[in-house]
Scaffold this motif. Structure first.
Motif, mmCIF file in Angstrom:
data_model
loop_
_atom_site.group_PDB
_atom_site.id
_atom_site.type_symbol
_atom_site.label_atom_id
_atom_site.label_comp_id
_atom_site.label_asym_id
_atom_site.label_seq_id
_atom_site.Cartn_x
_atom_site.Cartn_y
_atom_site.Cartn_z
ATOM 1 N N PHE A 96 0.675 -1.339 -0.057
ATOM 2 C CA PHE A 96 -0.009 -0.103 0.097
ATOM 3 C C PHE A 96 0.774 1.174 0.002
ATOM 4 O O PHE A 96 0.410 2.308 -0.266
ATOM 5 C CB PHE A 96 -0.914 0.219 1.195
ATOM 6 N N THR A 97 2.151 1.111 0.384
ATOM 7 C CA THR A 97 3.021 2.193 0.436
ATOM 8 C C THR A 97 4.108 2.111 -0.539
ATOM 9 O O THR A 97 4.779 1.491 -0.551
ATOM 10 C CB THR A 97 3.653 2.427 1.792
ATOM 11 N N SER B 175 6.859 3.969 -9.033
ATOM 12 C CA SER B 175 5.662 3.638 -8.286
ATOM 13 C C SER B 175 4.398 3.877 -8.864
ATOM 14 O O SER B 175 4.218 4.962 -9.633
ATOM 15 C CB SER B 175 5.734 4.150 -6.750
ATOM 16 N N LYS B 176 3.288 3.386 -8.453
ATOM 17 C CA LYS B 176 2.045 3.718 -9.090
ATOM 18 C C LYS B 176 1.595 5.057 -8.220
ATOM 19 O O LYS B 176 2.084 5.367 -7.175
ATOM 20 C CB LYS B 176 0.912 2.619 -8.497
ATOM 21 N N VAL C 108 -0.449 7.430 -6.356
ATOM 22 C CA VAL C 108 -1.694 7.178 -5.147
ATOM 23 C C VAL C 108 -2.193 8.668 -4.859
ATOM 24 O O VAL C 108 -1.530 9.510 -4.742
ATOM 25 C CB VAL C 108 -0.831 6.878 -3.808
ATOM 26 N N GLU D 224 -4.891 5.226 -10.393
ATOM 27 C CA GLU D 224 -3.973 4.664 -9.467
ATOM 28 C C GLU D 224 -3.605 3.189 -9.830
ATOM 29 O O GLU D 224 -2.617 2.728 -9.274
ATOM 30 C CB GLU D 224 -4.684 4.360 -8.233
ATOM 31 N N ARG E 44 2.950 10.482 -4.333
ATOM 32 C CA ARG E 44 1.629 10.785 -3.805
ATOM 33 C C ARG E 44 1.021 12.038 -4.027
ATOM 34 O O ARG E 44 1.778 12.977 -4.592
ATOM 35 C CB ARG E 44 1.903 10.882 -2.222
#
Length: 160
Positions: free
Chosen positions: A37-38, A44-45, A47, A80, A140
């Motif tokens: 989840f992090t 990274s995807k 978020v 996401e 993020r």
């Protein structure tokens, strides 16, 4: 040895009970999540987080229509699943805009929220004129404003 060839555990001293044999499959392995989840990698995807959303200004998400809300959630789900690079790589889906904004009301609101010390604001194109503005920090995206009429950073193009 038991009848099945599995060695029996030794009885504890002072115990009149014989301990039961434990099969190897009965020992539970440590669980590991299939998905993290992090995100921590540069690729990274993306978020999207709502912990910094403006709930009192002119572009408040609480003013969103039901159909726009459904469209926003569907688009967030799609975004996401993409990496930060693929969203903000010039494909028109994500953009970085320098501050100050061309909209004086938006600049005033950034000052009220104490976000006017930043160098840029980021934007996600949801559909047509609809935009989600916020701040990107690594993988993020902190959502700030919902702009259904493309007023924060107006475009010269007509949107469909």
């Amino acid at each position: 040895m038991s009848r099945k060839g599995v060695p029996r555990a030794k009885a504890r001293p002072g115990s009149d009970r014989t301990p039961r044999a434990v099969s190897i499959g009965a020992v539970q392995q440590e669980k590991k999540p299939r998905r993290e989840f992090t995100p921590s990698e540069p690729d990274s995807k993306l978020v999207i987080l709502f912990s910094r959303v403006d709930v009192g200004g002119p572009w408040c998400l609480t003013e969103i229509s039901q159909s726009d809300h459904a469209g926003l959630l569907g688009r967030i789900r799609d975004i996401e699943s993409m990496t930060v690079h693929s969203v903000f790589s010039g494909n028109g889906l994500g953009k970085d805009y320098p501050l100050p904004l061309p909209n004086d009301q938006a600049n005033g609101r950034l000052s009220e929220l104490e976000y006017d010390d930043r160098d840029e604001i980021n934007c996600l194109r949801i559909t047509g004129e609809r935009r989600l503005y916020g701040f990107r920090e690594g993988p993020r995206f902190y959502a700030l404003w919902w702009d259904p009429h493309h007023k924060i950073w107006p475009s010269r193009k007509k949107h469909t």
